[in-house]
Design a protein around this motif. Structure first.
Motif, short mmCIF file in Angstrom:
data_model
loop_
_atom_site.label_atom_id
_atom_site.label_comp_id
_atom_site.label_asym_id
_atom_site.label_seq_id
_atom_site.Cartn_x
_atom_site.Cartn_y
_atom_site.Cartn_z
N ALA A 1 0.85 -1.20 0.00
CA ALA A 1 0.00 0.00 0.00
C ALA A 1 0.88 1.25 0.00
O ALA A 1 1.79 1.37 0.82
CB ALA A 1 -0.93 0.00 1.21
N ALA A 2 0.61 2.15 -0.92
CA ALA A 2 1.40 3.38 -1.01
C ALA A 2 1.08 4.34 0.13
O ALA A 2 1.84 5.27 0.40
CB ALA A 2 1.14 4.06 -2.35
N GLY A 3 -0.04 4.11 0.80
CA GLY A 3 -0.43 4.96 1.92
C GLY A 3 -1.50 4.28 2.73
O GLY A 3 -2.15 3.32 2.27
N SER A 4 -1.70 4.74 3.95
CA SER A 4 -2.74 4.17 4.79
C SER A 4 -4.11 4.53 4.23
O SER A 4 -4.30 5.63 3.69
CB SER A 4 -2.60 4.70 6.22
N GLY A 5 -5.04 3.59 4.37
CA GLY A 5 -6.37 3.87 3.86
C GLY A 5 -7.30 2.68 3.96
O GLY A 5 -7.00 1.70 4.67
N LYS A 6 -8.40 2.78 3.23
CA LYS A 6 -9.42 1.73 3.24
C LYS A 6 -9.52 1.09 1.87
O LYS A 6 -9.44 1.78 0.85
CB LYS A 6 -10.77 2.33 3.64
N ALA B 1 -12.18 -6.14 0.16
CA ALA B 1 -12.88 -4.86 0.22
C ALA B 1 -13.39 -4.59 1.63
O ALA B 1 -13.89 -5.49 2.30
CB ALA B 1 -14.03 -4.84 -0.77
N GLY B 2 -13.24 -3.35 2.07
CA GLY B 2 -13.69 -2.95 3.40
C GLY B 2 -12.60 -2.98 4.45
O GLY B 2 -12.77 -2.40 5.53
N ALA B 3 -11.49 -3.62 4.13
CA ALA B 3 -10.41 -3.70 5.10
C ALA B 3 -9.65 -2.38 5.20
O ALA B 3 -9.63 -1.59 4.25
CB ALA B 3 -9.46 -4.83 4.72
N THR B 4 -9.03 -2.15 6.33
CA THR B 4 -8.18 -0.98 6.53
C THR B 4 -6.72 -1.42 6.48
O THR B 4 -6.35 -2.42 7.11
CB THR B 4 -8.47 -0.32 7.88
N VAL B 5 -5.91 -0.69 5.73
CA VAL B 5 -4.51 -1.06 5.58
C VAL B 5 -3.62 0.09 6.02
O VAL B 5 -4.04 1.25 6.04
CB VAL B 5 -4.17 -1.44 4.12
N THR B 6 -2.41 -0.23 6.36
CA THR B 6 -1.42 0.78 6.73
C THR B 6 -0.41 0.92 5.60
O THR B 6 -0.28 0.03 4.75
CB THR B 6 -0.70 0.40 8.02
N GLN B 7 0.30 2.02 5.59
CA GLN B 7 1.30 2.24 4.56
C GLN B 7 2.38 1.17 4.63
O GLN B 7 2.91 0.87 5.69
CB GLN B 7 1.93 3.62 4.73
N GLY B 8 2.67 0.56 3.47
CA GLY B 8 3.69 -0.49 3.41
C GLY B 8 3.14 -1.89 3.62
O GLY B 8 3.89 -2.87 3.49
N GLN B 9 1.84 -2.01 3.90
CA GLN B 9 1.24 -3.33 4.10
C GLN B 9 1.07 -4.05 2.77
O GLN B 9 0.70 -3.44 1.77
CB GLN B 9 -0.10 -3.20 4.80
N LEU B 10 1.33 -5.36 2.74
CA LEU B 10 1.19 -6.15 1.52
C LEU B 10 -0.28 -6.20 1.10
O LEU B 10 -1.15 -6.55 1.90
CB LEU B 10 1.71 -7.57 1.75
N ASN C 1 -6.68 -8.39 -11.95
CA ASN C 1 -6.83 -8.26 -10.50
C ASN C 1 -6.45 -6.84 -10.09
O ASN C 1 -5.35 -6.37 -10.39
CB ASN C 1 -5.94 -9.27 -9.77
N GLN C 2 -7.36 -6.18 -9.38
CA GLN C 2 -7.16 -4.77 -9.09
C GLN C 2 -7.55 -4.45 -7.65
O GLN C 2 -8.54 -4.96 -7.13
CB GLN C 2 -8.01 -3.92 -10.04
N VAL C 3 -6.74 -3.58 -7.05
CA VAL C 3 -7.02 -3.08 -5.70
C VAL C 3 -7.09 -1.55 -5.77
O VAL C 3 -6.23 -0.91 -6.38
CB VAL C 3 -5.93 -3.50 -4.69
N ILE C 4 -8.13 -1.00 -5.16
CA ILE C 4 -8.26 0.45 -5.07
C ILE C 4 -8.35 0.83 -3.60
O ILE C 4 -9.20 0.32 -2.87
CB ILE C 4 -9.52 0.95 -5.82
N LEU C 5 -7.44 1.71 -3.18
CA LEU C 5 -7.43 2.18 -1.79
C LEU C 5 -7.92 3.62 -1.74
O LEU C 5 -7.60 4.43 -2.61
CB LEU C 5 -6.00 2.11 -1.21
N GLU C 6 -8.67 3.92 -0.70
CA GLU C 6 -9.17 5.28 -0.49
C GLU C 6 -8.39 5.91 0.65
O GLU C 6 -8.25 5.32 1.73
CB GLU C 6 -10.66 5.25 -0.16
N HIS C 7 -7.87 7.13 0.41
CA HIS C 7 -7.07 7.83 1.41
C HIS C 7 -7.74 9.14 1.77
O HIS C 7 -8.66 9.61 1.08
CB HIS C 7 -5.66 8.09 0.87
N GLU C 8 -7.27 9.78 2.82
CA GLU C 8 -7.83 11.08 3.22
C GLU C 8 -7.45 12.14 2.20
O GLU C 8 -6.50 11.99 1.44
CB GLU C 8 -7.32 11.47 4.60
#
Length: 475
Positions: free
Chosen positions: A385-390, A428-437, A404-411
Protein backbone atom coordinates in the motif's frame (compact mmCIF):
# COMPACT_ATOMS: atom_id res chain seq x y z
CA UNK A 1 -0.30 21.75 -36.42
CA UNK A 2 -0.74 18.78 -34.04
CA UNK A 3 -4.50 18.36 -33.67
CA UNK A 4 -4.09 16.44 -30.39
CA UNK A 5 -1.99 19.26 -28.92
CA UNK A 6 -4.54 21.84 -30.07
CA UNK A 7 -7.42 19.90 -28.52
CA UNK A 8 -5.57 19.48 -25.22
CA UNK A 9 -4.66 23.18 -25.10
CA UNK A 10 -8.25 24.22 -25.86
CA UNK A 11 -9.63 21.88 -23.19
CA UNK A 12 -7.22 23.21 -20.60
CA UNK A 13 -8.01 26.84 -21.49
CA UNK A 14 -11.74 26.16 -21.16
CA UNK A 15 -11.35 24.35 -17.83
CA UNK A 16 -9.28 27.17 -16.37
CA UNK A 17 -11.71 29.80 -17.65
CA UNK A 18 -14.70 27.91 -16.27
CA UNK A 19 -13.25 27.43 -12.80
CA UNK A 20 -11.90 30.99 -12.69
CA UNK A 21 -15.34 32.24 -13.73
CA UNK A 22 -16.92 30.28 -10.87
CA UNK A 23 -14.46 31.83 -8.41
CA UNK A 24 -15.12 35.28 -9.89
CA UNK A 25 -18.87 34.72 -9.40
CA UNK A 26 -18.26 34.21 -5.70
CA UNK A 27 -16.28 37.47 -5.65
CA UNK A 28 -19.17 39.27 -7.39
CA UNK A 29 -21.58 38.09 -4.70
CA UNK A 30 -19.23 39.32 -1.97
CA UNK A 31 -18.78 42.70 -3.67
CA UNK A 32 -22.54 43.19 -4.02
CA UNK A 33 -23.03 42.16 -0.40
CA UNK A 34 -20.35 44.58 0.84
CA UNK A 35 -21.84 47.36 -1.27
CA UNK A 36 -25.27 46.74 0.18
CA UNK A 37 -24.04 46.60 3.78
CA UNK A 38 -21.80 49.63 3.31
CA UNK A 39 -24.21 51.65 1.20
CA UNK A 40 -24.32 54.51 3.68
CA UNK A 41 -20.82 54.10 5.07
CA UNK A 42 -18.45 53.74 2.12
CA UNK A 43 -17.72 56.68 -0.22
CA UNK A 44 -18.95 56.78 -3.80
CA UNK A 45 -15.46 56.22 -5.14
CA UNK A 46 -15.17 52.99 -3.14
CA UNK A 47 -18.31 51.48 -4.69
CA UNK A 48 -16.68 51.69 -8.11
CA UNK A 49 -13.09 50.94 -7.15
CA UNK A 50 -14.00 47.64 -5.50
CA UNK A 51 -14.92 46.28 -8.94
CA UNK A 52 -11.25 46.40 -9.90
CA UNK A 53 -10.83 43.29 -7.75
CA UNK A 54 -13.08 41.51 -10.22
CA UNK A 55 -11.07 42.81 -13.18
CA UNK A 56 -7.89 41.54 -11.53
CA UNK A 57 -9.44 38.15 -10.81
CA UNK A 58 -10.62 37.69 -14.40
CA UNK A 59 -7.58 39.14 -16.15
CA UNK A 60 -4.64 37.70 -14.17
CA UNK A 61 -4.23 33.93 -14.68
CA UNK A 62 -1.73 33.48 -11.85
CA UNK A 63 -2.08 34.17 -8.14
CA UNK A 64 -0.41 33.09 -4.94
CA UNK A 65 -1.59 29.97 -3.14
CA UNK A 66 -2.89 30.70 0.32
CA UNK A 67 -4.31 28.59 3.12
CA UNK A 68 -6.69 31.47 3.96
CA UNK A 69 -8.03 31.82 0.42
CA UNK A 70 -11.80 31.77 0.31
CA UNK A 71 -11.62 29.25 -2.51
CA UNK A 72 -10.33 26.59 -0.13
CA UNK A 73 -14.00 26.14 0.73
CA UNK A 74 -14.92 25.41 -2.88
CA UNK A 75 -14.76 21.83 -4.23
CA UNK A 76 -11.28 21.14 -5.53
CA UNK A 77 -10.82 21.83 -9.21
CA UNK A 78 -10.41 18.37 -10.79
CA UNK A 79 -8.50 19.73 -13.78
CA UNK A 80 -5.86 21.80 -11.97
CA UNK A 81 -3.40 18.94 -11.89
CA UNK A 82 -4.27 17.92 -15.43
CA UNK A 83 -3.33 21.34 -16.69
CA UNK A 84 0.22 20.85 -15.46
CA UNK A 85 0.81 17.89 -17.72
CA UNK A 86 2.34 18.76 -21.09
CA UNK A 87 0.86 17.37 -24.29
CA UNK A 88 2.03 13.82 -25.10
CA UNK A 89 4.57 14.55 -27.77
CA UNK A 90 7.63 12.63 -26.58
CA UNK A 91 8.37 9.48 -24.58
CA UNK A 92 9.01 10.12 -20.87
CA UNK A 93 12.27 8.78 -19.46
CA UNK A 94 12.59 7.74 -15.82
CA UNK A 95 15.93 6.21 -14.92
CA UNK A 96 16.61 3.77 -17.73
CA UNK A 97 13.01 3.12 -18.69
CA UNK A 98 11.02 4.64 -21.51
CA UNK A 99 7.29 4.39 -22.06
CA UNK A 100 6.48 5.02 -25.70
CA UNK A 101 2.89 5.69 -26.69
CA UNK A 102 3.20 2.96 -29.32
CA UNK A 103 4.59 0.30 -26.94
CA UNK A 104 1.88 -2.35 -27.15
CA UNK A 105 3.13 -4.16 -24.06
CA UNK A 106 2.45 -1.21 -21.81
CA UNK A 107 -0.29 0.60 -23.71
CA UNK A 108 -3.11 -0.97 -21.61
CA UNK A 109 -1.56 0.60 -18.49
CA UNK A 110 -2.06 4.19 -19.63
CA UNK A 111 -4.94 5.50 -17.48
CA UNK A 112 -8.20 5.78 -19.31
CA UNK A 113 -10.20 7.41 -16.53
CA UNK A 114 -10.59 10.54 -18.62
CA UNK A 115 -11.93 8.77 -21.72
CA UNK A 116 -15.52 9.06 -20.57
CA UNK A 117 -15.19 12.77 -19.93
CA UNK A 118 -13.05 13.52 -22.98
CA UNK A 119 -15.94 13.81 -25.40
CA UNK A 120 -18.12 16.16 -23.38
CA UNK A 121 -15.19 18.30 -22.20
CA UNK A 122 -14.07 18.66 -25.82
CA UNK A 123 -17.64 19.46 -26.87
CA UNK A 124 -18.00 22.13 -24.19
CA UNK A 125 -14.61 23.55 -25.15
CA UNK A 126 -15.71 23.86 -28.77
CA UNK A 127 -18.97 25.54 -27.72
CA UNK A 128 -17.01 27.94 -25.52
CA UNK A 129 -14.45 28.92 -28.16
CA UNK A 130 -17.24 29.25 -30.75
CA UNK A 131 -19.05 31.66 -28.42
CA UNK A 132 -15.83 33.61 -27.85
CA UNK A 133 -15.33 33.95 -31.60
CA UNK A 134 -18.94 34.95 -32.23
CA UNK A 135 -18.98 37.57 -29.45
CA UNK A 136 -15.57 38.92 -30.51
CA UNK A 137 -16.65 39.27 -34.13
CA UNK A 138 -20.02 40.78 -33.17
CA UNK A 139 -18.50 43.41 -30.85
CA UNK A 140 -15.72 44.22 -33.32
CA UNK A 141 -18.14 44.66 -36.21
CA UNK A 142 -20.56 46.77 -34.19
CA UNK A 143 -17.72 49.02 -33.01
CA UNK A 144 -16.28 49.29 -36.51
CA UNK A 145 -19.71 50.04 -37.97
CA UNK A 146 -20.34 52.79 -35.42
CA UNK A 147 -16.94 54.39 -35.97
CA UNK A 148 -17.44 54.23 -39.72
CA UNK A 149 -20.73 56.04 -39.34
CA UNK A 150 -19.23 58.67 -37.07
CA UNK A 151 -15.97 59.37 -38.88
CA UNK A 152 -17.50 62.06 -41.11
CA UNK A 153 -19.41 63.83 -38.35
CA UNK A 154 -18.71 67.50 -37.97
CA UNK A 155 -16.42 69.07 -35.39
CA UNK A 156 -17.94 71.76 -33.20
CA UNK A 157 -16.67 75.20 -34.24
CA UNK A 158 -18.86 77.39 -32.02
CA UNK A 159 -16.44 79.59 -30.08
CA UNK A 160 -18.72 80.00 -27.06
CA UNK A 161 -19.07 76.25 -26.64
CA UNK A 162 -15.36 75.67 -27.19
CA UNK A 163 -14.57 78.33 -24.58
CA UNK A 164 -16.75 76.59 -21.97
CA UNK A 165 -15.12 73.27 -22.82
CA UNK A 166 -11.63 74.76 -22.59
CA UNK A 167 -12.43 76.23 -19.18
CA UNK A 168 -13.58 72.80 -17.97
CA UNK A 169 -10.38 71.19 -19.23
CA UNK A 170 -8.25 73.81 -17.52
CA UNK A 171 -10.22 73.47 -14.28
CA UNK A 172 -9.66 69.68 -14.25
CA UNK A 173 -6.00 69.97 -15.19
CA UNK A 174 -6.40 68.17 -18.54
CA UNK A 175 -3.92 69.33 -21.19
CA UNK A 176 -4.60 66.69 -23.83
CA UNK A 177 -6.45 67.88 -26.92
CA UNK A 178 -9.95 66.34 -26.95
CA UNK A 179 -12.07 67.37 -29.98
CA UNK A 180 -15.82 67.97 -29.71
CA UNK A 181 -18.07 66.54 -32.41
CA UNK A 182 -21.81 66.30 -33.05
CA UNK A 183 -23.73 63.36 -34.49
CA UNK A 184 -27.32 62.50 -35.36
CA UNK A 185 -26.60 58.87 -34.47
CA UNK A 186 -25.71 59.46 -30.80
CA UNK A 187 -28.50 59.20 -28.23
CA UNK A 188 -26.45 60.76 -25.42
CA UNK A 189 -23.08 62.45 -24.90
CA UNK A 190 -20.24 59.96 -25.04
CA UNK A 191 -16.47 59.84 -24.78
CA UNK A 192 -14.74 57.50 -27.24
CA UNK A 193 -11.14 56.65 -27.98
CA UNK A 194 -8.25 55.50 -25.78
CA UNK A 195 -5.31 57.18 -27.51
CA UNK A 196 -7.24 59.79 -29.51
CA UNK A 197 -10.21 60.63 -27.29
CA UNK A 198 -13.14 62.57 -28.70
CA UNK A 199 -16.43 63.63 -27.20
CA UNK A 200 -19.58 63.20 -29.27
CA UNK A 201 -22.76 65.13 -28.55
CA UNK A 202 -26.21 64.53 -30.03
CA UNK A 203 -26.75 66.97 -32.89
CA UNK A 204 -29.76 68.71 -31.32
CA UNK A 205 -28.31 68.90 -27.81
CA UNK A 206 -26.49 72.22 -28.17
CA UNK A 207 -29.73 74.07 -28.88
CA UNK A 208 -31.45 72.69 -25.76
CA UNK A 209 -28.84 73.32 -23.05
CA UNK A 210 -27.57 76.56 -21.60
CA UNK A 211 -23.96 77.30 -20.74
CA UNK A 212 -24.16 75.93 -17.19
CA UNK A 213 -25.77 72.68 -18.33
CA UNK A 214 -23.14 72.25 -21.04
CA UNK A 215 -20.49 72.73 -18.40
CA UNK A 216 -22.00 69.89 -16.37
CA UNK A 217 -21.94 67.65 -19.44
CA UNK A 218 -18.32 68.52 -20.18
CA UNK A 219 -17.19 68.00 -16.59
CA UNK A 220 -18.81 64.58 -16.54
CA UNK A 221 -17.26 63.44 -19.83
CA UNK A 222 -13.86 64.83 -18.87
CA UNK A 223 -14.17 62.96 -15.56
CA UNK A 224 -14.42 59.76 -17.62
CA UNK A 225 -11.17 60.69 -19.37
CA UNK A 226 -9.42 61.73 -16.17
CA UNK A 227 -10.38 58.42 -14.53
CA UNK A 228 -9.31 56.37 -17.59
CA UNK A 229 -12.76 54.74 -17.87
CA UNK A 230 -12.46 53.94 -21.59
CA UNK A 231 -9.54 51.48 -21.13
CA UNK A 232 -11.33 49.95 -18.13
CA UNK A 233 -14.54 49.44 -20.11
CA UNK A 234 -12.57 47.96 -23.00
CA UNK A 235 -10.82 45.46 -20.71
CA UNK A 236 -14.11 44.48 -19.09
CA UNK A 237 -15.72 43.97 -22.50
CA UNK A 238 -12.85 41.71 -23.57
CA UNK A 239 -13.14 39.69 -20.36
CA UNK A 240 -16.89 39.32 -20.90
CA UNK A 241 -16.15 37.81 -24.30
CA UNK A 242 -14.04 35.11 -22.64
CA UNK A 243 -16.69 34.54 -19.96
CA UNK A 244 -19.76 34.97 -22.17
CA UNK A 245 -21.43 31.92 -20.61
CA UNK A 246 -21.62 33.46 -17.11
CA UNK A 247 -24.72 35.69 -16.68
CA UNK A 248 -23.58 36.86 -13.25
CA UNK A 249 -20.50 38.49 -14.78
CA UNK A 250 -22.66 40.32 -17.34
CA UNK A 251 -24.78 41.60 -14.46
CA UNK A 252 -21.62 42.60 -12.57
CA UNK A 253 -20.37 44.53 -15.62
CA UNK A 254 -23.68 46.40 -15.75
CA UNK A 255 -23.42 47.26 -12.05
CA UNK A 256 -19.84 48.36 -12.58
CA UNK A 257 -20.87 50.77 -15.36
CA UNK A 258 -23.56 52.24 -13.10
CA UNK A 259 -21.09 52.71 -10.25
CA UNK A 260 -18.68 54.22 -12.76
CA UNK A 261 -21.25 56.88 -13.63
CA UNK A 262 -21.75 57.62 -9.94
CA UNK A 263 -18.01 57.96 -9.42
CA UNK A 264 -17.79 60.35 -12.40
CA UNK A 265 -20.63 62.40 -10.97
CA UNK A 266 -18.78 62.59 -7.67
CA UNK A 267 -15.56 63.68 -9.37
CA UNK A 268 -17.37 66.29 -11.49
CA UNK A 269 -19.13 67.66 -8.42
CA UNK A 270 -15.82 68.29 -6.69
CA UNK A 271 -15.15 70.97 -9.34
CA UNK A 272 -18.46 72.77 -8.67
CA UNK A 273 -19.37 75.27 -6.03
CA UNK A 274 -21.68 73.94 -3.33
CA UNK A 275 -24.51 76.15 -4.58
CA UNK A 276 -24.15 74.70 -8.09
CA UNK A 277 -24.44 71.06 -7.04
CA UNK A 278 -28.29 70.95 -7.21
CA UNK A 279 -28.19 72.36 -10.76
CA UNK A 280 -26.01 69.40 -11.79
CA UNK A 281 -28.84 67.12 -10.69
CA UNK A 282 -31.35 69.12 -12.73
CA UNK A 283 -29.10 68.70 -15.77
CA UNK A 284 -29.28 64.94 -15.40
CA UNK A 285 -33.06 65.03 -15.11
CA UNK A 286 -33.22 67.18 -18.25
CA UNK A 287 -30.96 64.71 -20.08
CA UNK A 288 -33.30 61.88 -19.12
CA UNK A 289 -36.26 63.83 -20.49
CA UNK A 290 -34.43 64.54 -23.74
CA UNK A 291 -33.03 61.02 -24.21
CA UNK A 292 -35.31 58.60 -22.41
CA UNK A 293 -33.70 55.50 -23.92
CA UNK A 294 -29.98 56.10 -24.20
CA UNK A 295 -28.08 53.34 -25.97
CA UNK A 296 -25.10 51.99 -24.05
CA UNK A 297 -22.14 51.50 -26.37
CA UNK A 298 -19.25 49.30 -25.36
CA UNK A 299 -15.74 50.75 -25.36
CA UNK A 300 -17.29 54.18 -24.60
CA UNK A 301 -18.27 56.20 -21.54
CA UNK A 302 -21.57 58.06 -21.64
CA UNK A 303 -23.69 60.42 -19.56
CA UNK A 304 -27.36 59.45 -19.50
CA UNK A 305 -28.83 56.35 -17.88
CA UNK A 306 -32.13 54.73 -16.94
CA UNK A 307 -34.74 56.38 -14.75
CA UNK A 308 -33.89 54.09 -11.86
CA UNK A 309 -30.19 54.89 -12.12
CA UNK A 310 -30.85 58.63 -12.44
CA UNK A 311 -32.95 58.47 -9.27
CA UNK A 312 -30.03 56.83 -7.49
CA UNK A 313 -27.62 59.46 -8.81
CA UNK A 314 -29.94 62.32 -7.80
CA UNK A 315 -30.10 60.87 -4.30
CA UNK A 316 -26.30 60.81 -4.18
CA UNK A 317 -26.13 64.44 -5.37
CA UNK A 318 -28.59 65.58 -2.71
CA UNK A 319 -26.34 64.29 0.03
CA UNK A 320 -23.04 64.97 -1.72
CA UNK A 321 -20.10 66.19 0.29
CA UNK A 322 -16.64 66.58 -1.17
CA UNK A 323 -15.35 63.88 1.15
CA UNK A 324 -17.54 61.45 -0.83
CA UNK A 325 -14.73 61.23 -3.35
CA UNK A 326 -12.08 60.39 -0.75
CA UNK A 327 -11.13 57.04 0.72
CA UNK A 328 -11.97 55.97 4.26
CA UNK A 329 -10.00 53.63 6.50
CA UNK A 330 -12.88 51.16 6.65
CA UNK A 331 -13.19 51.17 2.86
CA UNK A 332 -9.48 50.43 2.44
CA UNK A 333 -9.65 47.62 5.01
CA UNK A 334 -12.59 45.97 3.24
CA UNK A 335 -10.88 46.15 -0.18
CA UNK A 336 -7.65 44.69 1.25
CA UNK A 337 -9.57 41.91 3.00
CA UNK A 338 -11.48 41.02 -0.15
CA UNK A 339 -8.20 41.00 -2.07
CA UNK A 340 -6.45 38.71 0.41
CA UNK A 341 -9.32 36.23 0.55
CA UNK A 342 -10.36 36.24 -3.13
CA UNK A 343 -7.30 37.10 -5.23
CA UNK A 344 -5.36 34.12 -3.90
CA UNK A 345 -5.68 30.50 -4.96
CA UNK A 346 -6.81 27.60 -2.83
CA UNK A 347 -4.08 25.73 -1.01
CA UNK A 348 -4.20 22.78 1.32
CA UNK A 349 -3.26 23.61 4.87
CA UNK A 350 0.43 22.94 5.41
CA UNK A 351 1.02 19.52 6.86
CA UNK A 352 -2.09 17.91 5.36
CA UNK A 353 -0.61 17.16 1.93
CA UNK A 354 -0.95 13.48 1.06
CA UNK A 355 2.25 11.70 0.05
CA UNK A 356 2.74 8.09 -0.96
CA UNK A 357 5.58 5.58 -1.17
CA UNK A 358 6.52 3.58 -4.26
CA UNK A 359 4.28 0.48 -4.03
CA UNK A 360 6.71 -2.02 -5.56
CA UNK A 361 10.33 -2.41 -6.57
CA UNK A 362 11.20 -2.36 -10.23
CA UNK A 363 11.76 -0.23 -13.31
CA UNK A 364 9.35 2.72 -13.38
CA UNK A 365 7.91 4.04 -16.62
CA UNK A 366 5.59 7.03 -16.76
CA UNK A 367 2.67 7.40 -19.14
CA UNK A 368 3.08 10.20 -21.68
CA UNK A 369 0.27 12.21 -20.04
CA UNK A 370 1.84 11.79 -16.59
CA UNK A 371 -1.35 10.19 -15.29
CA UNK A 372 0.03 6.76 -14.35
CA UNK A 373 3.07 4.57 -13.71
CA UNK A 374 4.09 1.11 -14.87
CA UNK A 375 6.47 -0.69 -12.51
CA UNK A 376 8.13 -3.62 -14.30
CA UNK A 377 9.56 -6.55 -12.31
CA UNK A 378 9.38 -10.30 -12.00
CA UNK A 379 6.19 -12.22 -11.29
CA UNK A 380 5.00 -12.24 -7.66
CA UNK A 381 7.02 -9.20 -6.63
CA UNK A 382 5.35 -7.85 -3.43
CA UNK A 383 3.02 -4.90 -3.97
CA UNK A 384 2.47 -2.75 -0.89
CA UNK A 385 0.00 0.00 0.00
CA UNK A 386 1.40 3.38 -1.01
CA UNK A 387 -0.43 4.96 1.92
CA UNK A 388 -2.74 4.17 4.79
CA UNK A 389 -6.37 3.87 3.86
CA UNK A 390 -9.42 1.73 3.24
CA UNK A 391 -9.79 -0.95 0.59
CA UNK A 392 -12.58 0.17 -1.74
CA UNK A 393 -12.13 -2.53 -4.38
CA UNK A 394 -10.25 -5.84 -4.38
CA UNK A 395 -11.43 -7.97 -7.29
CA UNK A 396 -10.86 -9.01 -10.88
CA UNK A 397 -11.86 -6.21 -13.24
CA UNK A 398 -13.61 -7.68 -16.28
CA UNK A 399 -14.73 -4.36 -17.82
CA UNK A 400 -11.49 -2.50 -18.55
CA UNK A 401 -9.04 -5.37 -18.77
CA UNK A 402 -7.10 -4.32 -15.67
CA UNK A 403 -7.17 -7.84 -14.24
CA UNK A 404 -6.83 -8.26 -10.50
CA UNK A 405 -7.16 -4.77 -9.09
CA UNK A 406 -7.02 -3.08 -5.70
CA UNK A 407 -8.26 0.45 -5.07
CA UNK A 408 -7.43 2.18 -1.79
CA UNK A 409 -9.17 5.28 -0.49
CA UNK A 410 -7.07 7.83 1.41
CA UNK A 411 -7.83 11.08 3.22
CA UNK A 412 -7.94 14.33 1.27
CA UNK A 413 -10.00 12.92 -1.61
CA UNK A 414 -7.18 10.68 -2.91
CA UNK A 415 -7.30 7.10 -4.18
CA UNK A 416 -4.52 4.78 -5.36
CA UNK A 417 -5.14 2.07 -7.96
CA UNK A 418 -3.07 -1.13 -8.37
CA UNK A 419 -3.82 -3.17 -11.50
CA UNK A 420 -2.70 -6.42 -13.24
CA UNK A 421 -1.94 -8.11 -9.92
CA UNK A 422 -1.17 -11.83 -9.90
CA UNK A 423 -2.82 -12.30 -6.52
CA UNK A 424 -4.92 -10.22 -4.13
CA UNK A 425 -3.87 -10.13 -0.47
CA UNK A 426 -6.67 -7.88 0.89
CA UNK A 427 -10.44 -7.74 0.73
CA UNK A 428 -12.88 -4.86 0.22
CA UNK A 429 -13.69 -2.95 3.40
CA UNK A 430 -10.41 -3.70 5.10
CA UNK A 431 -8.18 -0.98 6.53
CA UNK A 432 -4.51 -1.06 5.58
CA UNK A 433 -1.42 0.78 6.73
CA UNK A 434 1.30 2.24 4.56
CA UNK A 435 3.69 -0.49 3.41
CA UNK A 436 1.24 -3.33 4.10
CA UNK A 437 1.19 -6.15 1.52
CA UNK A 438 -1.91 -5.88 -0.66
CA UNK A 439 -1.04 -8.13 -3.62
CA UNK A 440 1.58 -9.68 -5.85
CA UNK A 441 2.81 -8.17 -9.10
CA UNK A 442 1.51 -10.03 -12.14
CA UNK A 443 0.17 -9.89 -15.67
CA UNK A 444 -3.57 -10.51 -15.27
CA UNK A 445 -6.08 -8.91 -17.60
CA UNK A 446 -5.01 -7.33 -20.90
CA UNK A 447 -1.27 -7.33 -20.37
CA UNK A 448 1.74 -8.74 -22.23
CA UNK A 449 4.17 -8.94 -19.33
CA UNK A 450 4.55 -8.81 -15.53
CA UNK A 451 4.18 -5.27 -14.23
CA UNK A 452 2.12 -3.11 -11.87
CA UNK A 453 -0.11 -0.37 -13.30
CA UNK A 454 -0.22 2.29 -10.58
CA UNK A 455 -2.44 5.37 -10.52
CA UNK A 456 -3.11 8.21 -8.09
CA UNK A 457 -6.58 9.81 -8.31
CA UNK A 458 -7.52 13.16 -6.80
CA UNK A 459 -11.28 13.59 -6.54
CA UNK A 460 -11.64 10.82 -9.12
CA UNK A 461 -9.25 12.40 -11.65
CA UNK A 462 -5.84 10.83 -12.47
CA UNK A 463 -2.89 13.00 -11.44
CA UNK A 464 0.87 12.65 -11.87
CA UNK A 465 1.96 9.99 -9.30
CA UNK A 466 5.56 11.26 -9.37
CA UNK A 467 4.47 14.44 -7.58
CA UNK A 468 3.10 12.43 -4.68
CA UNK A 469 5.72 9.68 -4.29
CA UNK A 470 7.74 10.67 -1.25
CA UNK A 471 10.70 8.35 -1.82
CA UNK A 472 11.05 9.62 -5.41
CA UNK A 473 10.78 13.34 -4.45
CA UNK A 474 13.57 13.03 -1.87
CA UNK A 475 16.02 11.37 -4.25
Amino acid sequence: MDWQWLTLTLNQAFKWTLYNSIEASLLVILILLCQQLGKNHFPIRWHYAVWFLLLWKLAIPWSLDSSISLYNWLPASPWTSMQEAPPPTEPIVLGTGVLNPHDSALQPDIPLANDASFSWISLLSLIWISGVIIFAITMTLSTYRLLSQLKNDAFIQNEAILRVFSQCQKQMGITKSIPLRTSHRMTSPALMGIWRPQIWLPANLLDKLDEHELRHIFLHELAHWKRRDIPVNSIMSALLILNWFNPLLWYAASCMRKDQEMACDALALTYLQETEVPRYGYTMIKMLELYACPKQIRFTAGFSSSKKQVKRRIEMIRHFKKRAYTWTVSGIVVVLALGVFTLTDAKKVLGNEVTFTVPAEGEMRSATDHAGLSIINTLNTPVKAAGSGKVVTAEYDTKTGKGNQVILEHEGGYQTVYSHLEKLEVTAGATVTQGQLIGLLGSSGRSTGPHLAFQVLENGIPVDPMKHLEDVKTQ
